[in-house]
Design a protein around this motif. Structure first.
Motif, mmCIF file in Angstrom:
data_model
loop_
_atom_site.group_PDB
_atom_site.id
_atom_site.type_symbol
_atom_site.label_atom_id
_atom_site.label_comp_id
_atom_site.label_asym_id
_atom_site.label_seq_id
_atom_site.Cartn_x
_atom_site.Cartn_y
_atom_site.Cartn_z
ATOM 1 N N TRP A 209 67.230 21.911 30.623
ATOM 2 C CA TRP A 209 66.675 22.905 31.550
ATOM 3 C C TRP A 209 65.158 22.871 31.456
ATOM 4 N N GLY A 210 64.575 21.999 32.229
ATOM 5 C CA GLY A 210 63.132 21.792 32.144
ATOM 6 C C GLY A 210 62.318 22.995 32.564
ATOM 7 N N GLU A 211 62.905 23.878 33.390
ATOM 8 C CA GLU A 211 62.173 25.058 33.836
ATOM 9 C C GLU A 211 62.199 26.186 32.794
ATOM 10 N N GLY A 212 63.084 26.050 31.814
ATOM 11 C CA GLY A 212 63.198 27.085 30.797
ATOM 12 C C GLY A 212 62.038 27.034 29.813
ATOM 13 N N ARG A 213 61.854 28.141 29.108
ATOM 14 C CA ARG A 213 60.767 28.243 28.128
ATOM 15 C C ARG A 213 61.366 28.576 26.767
ATOM 16 N N PHE A 214 61.034 27.774 25.779
ATOM 17 C CA PHE A 214 61.641 27.884 24.455
ATOM 18 C C PHE A 214 60.547 27.888 23.390
ATOM 19 N N VAL A 215 60.911 28.390 22.197
ATOM 20 C CA VAL A 215 59.932 28.425 21.109
ATOM 21 C C VAL A 215 60.665 28.408 19.769
ATOM 22 N N VAL A 216 60.076 27.728 18.781
ATOM 23 C CA VAL A 216 60.579 27.702 17.408
ATOM 24 C C VAL A 216 59.437 28.117 16.495
ATOM 25 N N ALA A 217 59.655 29.153 15.686
ATOM 26 C CA ALA A 217 58.647 29.632 14.744
ATOM 27 C C ALA A 217 59.178 29.486 13.325
ATOM 28 N N GLY A 218 58.339 29.002 12.427
ATOM 29 C CA GLY A 218 58.749 28.847 11.039
ATOM 30 C C GLY A 218 58.009 27.706 10.383
ATOM 31 N N SER A 219 57.946 27.752 9.070
ATOM 32 C CA SER A 219 57.180 26.763 8.317
ATOM 33 C C SER A 219 58.063 25.621 7.817
ATOM 34 N N GLN A 220 57.402 24.558 7.370
ATOM 35 C CA GLN A 220 57.997 23.426 6.654
ATOM 36 C C GLN A 220 58.807 22.478 7.540
ATOM 37 N N TYR A 221 58.623 22.543 8.869
ATOM 38 C CA TYR A 221 59.287 21.570 9.741
ATOM 39 C C TYR A 221 58.560 20.238 9.654
ATOM 40 N N PRO A 222 59.296 19.128 9.505
ATOM 41 C CA PRO A 222 58.652 17.815 9.458
ATOM 42 C C PRO A 222 57.850 17.535 10.730
ATOM 43 N N GLU A 223 56.708 16.898 10.559
ATOM 44 C CA GLU A 223 55.834 16.640 11.694
ATOM 45 C C GLU A 223 56.459 15.671 12.701
ATOM 46 N N GLN A 224 57.397 14.843 12.237
ATOM 47 C CA GLN A 224 57.959 13.824 13.122
ATOM 48 C C GLN A 224 59.055 14.341 14.053
ATOM 49 N N ILE A 225 59.413 15.620 13.978
ATOM 50 C CA ILE A 225 60.428 16.146 14.886
ATOM 51 C C ILE A 225 59.880 16.128 16.316
ATOM 52 N N PRO A 226 60.598 15.489 17.266
ATOM 53 C CA PRO A 226 60.106 15.417 18.652
ATOM 54 C C PRO A 226 60.554 16.636 19.465
ATOM 55 N N TRP A 227 59.744 17.670 19.496
ATOM 56 C CA TRP A 227 60.100 18.866 20.254
ATOM 57 C C TRP A 227 59.946 18.609 21.753
ATOM 58 N N PRO A 228 60.833 19.155 22.594
ATOM 59 C CA PRO A 228 60.685 19.003 24.051
ATOM 60 C C PRO A 228 59.367 19.601 24.541
ATOM 61 N N ALA A 229 58.922 19.154 25.682
ATOM 62 C CA ALA A 229 57.638 19.607 26.218
ATOM 63 C C ALA A 229 57.639 21.100 26.517
ATOM 64 N N ASN A 230 58.799 21.665 26.829
ATOM 65 C CA ASN A 230 58.877 23.096 27.161
ATOM 66 C C ASN A 230 59.248 23.953 25.948
ATOM 67 N N THR A 231 59.059 23.415 24.736
ATOM 68 C CA THR A 231 59.363 24.143 23.504
ATOM 69 C C THR A 231 58.095 24.302 22.673
ATOM 70 N N GLY A 232 57.657 25.527 22.507
ATOM 71 C CA GLY A 232 56.463 25.804 21.714
ATOM 72 C C GLY A 232 56.777 25.841 20.227
ATOM 73 N N ARG A 233 55.740 25.697 19.409
ATOM 74 C CA ARG A 233 55.886 25.744 17.952
ATOM 75 C C ARG A 233 54.860 26.705 17.367
ATOM 76 N N ILE A 234 55.334 27.561 16.478
ATOM 77 C CA ILE A 234 54.483 28.476 15.723
ATOM 78 C C ILE A 234 54.746 28.210 14.252
ATOM 79 N N GLU A 235 53.722 27.867 13.495
ATOM 80 C CA GLU A 235 53.902 27.416 12.118
ATOM 81 C C GLU A 235 54.373 28.539 11.195
ATOM 82 N N HIS A 236 53.744 29.692 11.283
ATOM 83 C CA HIS A 236 54.133 30.790 10.396
ATOM 84 C C HIS A 236 53.871 32.112 11.087
ATOM 85 N N LEU A 237 54.813 33.034 10.939
ATOM 86 C CA LEU A 237 54.668 34.378 11.478
ATOM 87 C C LEU A 237 54.762 35.371 10.325
#
Length: 351
Positions: A209-237
């Protein structure tokens, strides 16, 4: 009562869920008139990320090593009405042996990671608890309920095993009317066993669903994970930012660790937090889920990406809001920090 807690951390929530649990529980205990001291090992990764260095409801003391703990704080242990040792405390076996040998009051082990603990005990690789130590604690407080409590008493010799689940702090988690930035979000530290489910229930829906908006927040995720273009990343909350994060989502995702699924009856604190914020929950399935929220009424269960996309794109708005409202009512009635403080008092009175 005079209560002493030796825990992983209360000063830093970085990369752990222990701090928020201790903060809410101890604040409510203090409100009920108890005097609390929290002893925390001073380690570099928490020292660099202290988001609550001096909790106002308890005296927090950092110690450098076991020698300092044993020499400086023996009188506190002897004089306390209750001493609680938490899971994942550095050199926790030695700490537990010292506490159970010297405490003058009730001793309790507070396991915020029960399924992980028992898995490690079976493999002989648990650094903070041993089979021999369990019977020496008067009380085993477990984040996991259900059949695990009976196993702790029957197979491990715990004199009393009682569920003290995670909880929500209603003063920090409540609805905020605001525009939604994301259709689906997830908050959690990276773990190998959770990642495949996160891929199935968030990453694949984002790709489909390219029109959808997604986000993953949290620490210690490997840098090589290929997140989709419509998925944001927040390192720590930080905990005080959780409310704003949840309320910016139309739905929020819960993903359960493998050991928690195997044990069952192991709710994540994120479930109660999001519910209290009035955000509808989408969760993977695990035994005992219905003890906390009724599937299809207070929580939405997803097996695959099709289920997730159906909720995101087809669930009527009135039903989305209804699920959120009913989950909030359940969380506040049965899973608040004040409720947990009352339960803890009852368990200590048993002893």
């Amino acid at each position: 009562m005079k209560v002493v807690v030796v825990g992983l951390s209360i000063t830093s929530s970085w990369g752990n869920g222990h701090a928020t649990t201790y903060r809410a529980l101890l604040r409510e205990l203090a409100r009920r008139g108890h005097d609390i001291v929290f002893l925390e090992r001073d380690v570099p990764w928490y020292a660099a990320n202290r988001d609550l260095p001096e909790p106002p409801y308890c005296r927090t003391i950092l110690y450098q090593n076991l020698d300092e703990l044993f020499l400086r704080h023996a009188p506190r242990i002897r004089e306390a009405d209750c001493v609680i040792v938490g899971s994942y405390v550095p050199e926790g076996i030695a700490v537990g042996e010292w506490v159970t040998a010297n405490a003058g009051g009730v001793t309790a082990f507070y396991d915020i990671d029960t399924p992980v603990t028992l898995s490690r005990l079976r493999r002989g690789k648990c650094a903070y608890l041993s089979r021999e130590l369990i019977p020496r604690y008067h009380l085993y407080l477990s984040f996991t309920g259900g059949p695990t409590l009976g196993a702790l008493e029957r197979d491990y010799g715990a004199p009393r095993a009682r569920a003290l689940y995670c909880s929500v702090d209603p003063e920090l988690h409540y609805p905020i009317p605001r525009p939604h930035r994301w259709d689906l979000g997830y908050l959690g530290t990276y773990s190998d066993d959770r990642q495949p489910t996160l891929e199935r229930l968030l990453v694949r829906p984002a790709l489909l669903w390219g029109e959808g908006r997604f986000v993953v927040a949290g620490s210690q995720y490997p840098e090589q994970i290929p997140w989709p273009a419509n998925t944001g990343r927040i390192e720590h909350l930080a905990p005080e930012s959780h409310r704003e994060f949840y309320t910016a989502q139309r739905f929020t995702l819960n993903v359960t660790r493998r050991d928690m699924i195997a044990a069952g009856y192991s709710p994540s604190v994120r479930l109660f937090e999001a519910a209290a914020c009035g955000v509808p929950l989408v969760s993977d399935r695990w035994p005992g889920l219905e003890e906390f929220f009724t599937p299809g009424v207070e929580i939405l269960v997803a097996e695959n990406e099709k289920d997730v996309l159906c909720y995101l794109r087809e669930l009527p708005e009135s039903e989305r809001l209804g699920v959120a409202r009913r989950a909030r009512e359940r969380a506040l009635a049965f899973h608040s920090a004040a409720r947990r403080a009352q339960e803890l008092e009852e368990y200590l009175n048993e002893c």
